[in-house]
Enzyme design. Sequence first.
Site, PDB file in Angstrom:
ATOM      1  N   ASN A  67       0.846  -1.198   0.000  1.00  0.00           N
ATOM      2  CA  ASN A  67       0.000   0.000   0.000  1.00  0.00           C
ATOM      3  C   ASN A  67       0.875   1.238   0.000  1.00  0.00           C
ATOM      4  OD1 ASN A  67      -0.440   1.892   2.536  1.00  0.00           O
ATOM      5  ND2 ASN A  67       0.169  -0.138   3.303  1.00  0.00           N
ATOM      6  N   CYS A 128       5.933   5.487   8.911  1.00  0.00           N
ATOM      7  CA  CYS A 128       5.170   5.319   7.671  1.00  0.00           C
ATOM      8  C   CYS A 128       6.109   5.458   6.486  1.00  0.00           C
ATOM      9  CB  CYS A 128       4.051   6.342   7.560  1.00  0.00           C
ATOM     10  SG  CYS A 128       3.153   6.126   6.017  1.00  0.00           S
TER      11      CYS A 128
HETATM   12  C1  FMN Z   1      -3.894  -0.044   3.728  1.00  0.00           C
HETATM   13  C2  FMN Z   1      -2.999   0.155   4.910  1.00  0.00           C
HETATM   14  C3  FMN Z   1      -2.980   1.389   5.557  1.00  0.00           C
HETATM   15  C4  FMN Z   1      -2.160   1.593   6.668  1.00  0.00           C
HETATM   16  N1  FMN Z   1      -2.184   2.801   7.312  1.00  0.00           N
HETATM   17  C5  FMN Z   1      -1.448   2.983   8.434  1.00  0.00           C
HETATM   18  C6  FMN Z   1      -1.543   4.193   9.172  1.00  0.00           C
HETATM   19  O1  FMN Z   1      -2.301   5.106   8.848  1.00  0.00           O
HETATM   20  N2  FMN Z   1      -0.771   4.298  10.278  1.00  0.00           N
HETATM   21  C7  FMN Z   1       0.068   3.295  10.716  1.00  0.00           C
HETATM   22  O2  FMN Z   1       0.734   3.465  11.747  1.00  0.00           O
HETATM   23  N3  FMN Z   1       0.154   2.139  10.035  1.00  0.00           N
HETATM   24  C8  FMN Z   1      -0.580   1.962   8.922  1.00  0.00           C
HETATM   25  N4  FMN Z   1      -0.519   0.765   8.255  1.00  0.00           N
HETATM   26  C9  FMN Z   1       0.386  -0.304   8.757  1.00  0.00           C
HETATM   27  C10 FMN Z   1      -0.376  -1.273   9.679  1.00  0.00           C
HETATM   28  O3  FMN Z   1      -0.904  -0.616  10.798  1.00  0.00           O
HETATM   29  C11 FMN Z   1       0.540  -2.426  10.126  1.00  0.00           C
HETATM   30  O4  FMN Z   1       1.617  -1.913  10.891  1.00  0.00           O
HETATM   31  C12 FMN Z   1       1.113  -3.211   8.950  1.00  0.00           C
HETATM   32  O5  FMN Z   1       0.149  -3.355   7.921  1.00  0.00           O
HETATM   33  C13 FMN Z   1       1.609  -4.611   9.350  1.00  0.00           C
HETATM   34  O6  FMN Z   1       0.571  -5.398   9.874  1.00  0.00           O
HETATM   35  P1  FMN Z   1      -0.265  -6.486   8.977  1.00  0.00           P
HETATM   36  O7  FMN Z   1       0.746  -7.337   8.289  1.00  0.00           O
HETATM   37  O8  FMN Z   1      -1.120  -7.214   9.975  1.00  0.00           O
HETATM   38  O9  FMN Z   1      -1.071  -5.692   8.012  1.00  0.00           O
HETATM   39  C14 FMN Z   1      -1.326   0.537   7.131  1.00  0.00           C
HETATM   40  C15 FMN Z   1      -1.349  -0.704   6.484  1.00  0.00           C
HETATM   41  C16 FMN Z   1      -2.174  -0.915   5.387  1.00  0.00           C
HETATM   42  C17 FMN Z   1      -2.178  -2.260   4.730  1.00  0.00           C
END
Ligand code: FMN
Length: 303
Positions: A67, A128
């Site tokens: 993303n 981020c």
């Molecule tokens: C579409 C999307 C948007 C995200 N937006 C944020 C965000 O606004 N702030 C943040 O700290 N992490 C954001 N993340 C990261 C997630 O919070 C998380 O740290 C990361 O996706 C890893 O976890 P997962 O493998 O379970 O998705 C985003 C991830 C995705 C996929």
Amino acid sequence: MVNLETKIGKIRLKNPVMAASGTFGPEYGELMDINKLGAYIAKTITLNARIGNPPPRVCETPSGMLNSIGLENGGLDDFIKNKIPALKGLKIPLIASIAGDDAIEFKALAKALSKVKKIAALEINLSCPNVKHGKRDFLIAQDEEATYEIIDAVRRSTALTVIAKLSPNVADIKRIAKAAEMAGADAVSLINTLVGMAVDIDTKRPVLGNVMGGLSGPAIKPVALRMVREAYNSTKIPVVGIGGIMDYKDAVEFMLCGASAIQVGTANFVNPAASIEIIDGIKSYMAASGIEEIKELIGALKT
Ligand SMILES: Cc1cc2nc3c(=O)[nH]c(=O)nc-3n(C[C@H](O)[C@H](O)[C@H](O)COP(=O)(O)O)c2cc1C
């Protein structure tokens, strides 16, 4: 009876499961009971509104997704005026997530949000990968000194629980986690996404409008487990595990590696009820294993 209660700084969570920032909004309330979660983490906000990155902003990859949303959000005022009132039915701790270009912005956000009664904690998004931070060409969480500076600034601006969200895009997570702890963070959460890209061989172009994006989902779990373990071994503050958690087994793996709580991200897009199923799964696992307190699981990895 099993007790799932866990503590992160000053906040008590009735269970260790949260939905990760940016992957879960109030609209999920139509599909599940949000109040069953341990806490609610809002999408990251910045001081001023941001329009985010050009489309396409997401694409699927083997065992994961990329993303490049670019922290699209309406800014601090919109969050206080519109987003918080939309969460009026929330009975669990609300964690706001903040990002900024420099210490001045982080301070302003922390101060303003500390006055909002409903907010229990701040997750400081130092990691981020989809945004440029002013003049800096690296992520805050890629540098020990920058991590210290920002967490120290936030710490001096708020009495709320402070969680530093760290990046996997580093050589040594131990040093960054330690810097966050030294600066006064109550906890660290990790990992945010890994920088990656995808290529379309027909157009010969990158798939994402922003070229690079953040990789999440099951593909990153082994990296996340290793980093959670390293953060747990190198600090004394609670660690919140994130990265590719799709079911209760993944969640238990993170807790064994030292996570006091976990966050579910990409799984929410596949199954909106994933986090609720994870809570139930942890409960059944504990009951079947004769574990009464979740604390018995945290860091219990045998090495
Ligand atoms: C579409 C999307 C948007 C995200 N937006 C944020 C965000 O606004 N702030 C943040 O700290 N992490 C954001 N993340 C990261 C997630 O919070 C998380 O740290 C990361 O996706 C890893 O976890 P997962 O493998 O379970 O998705 C985003 C991830 C995705 C996929």
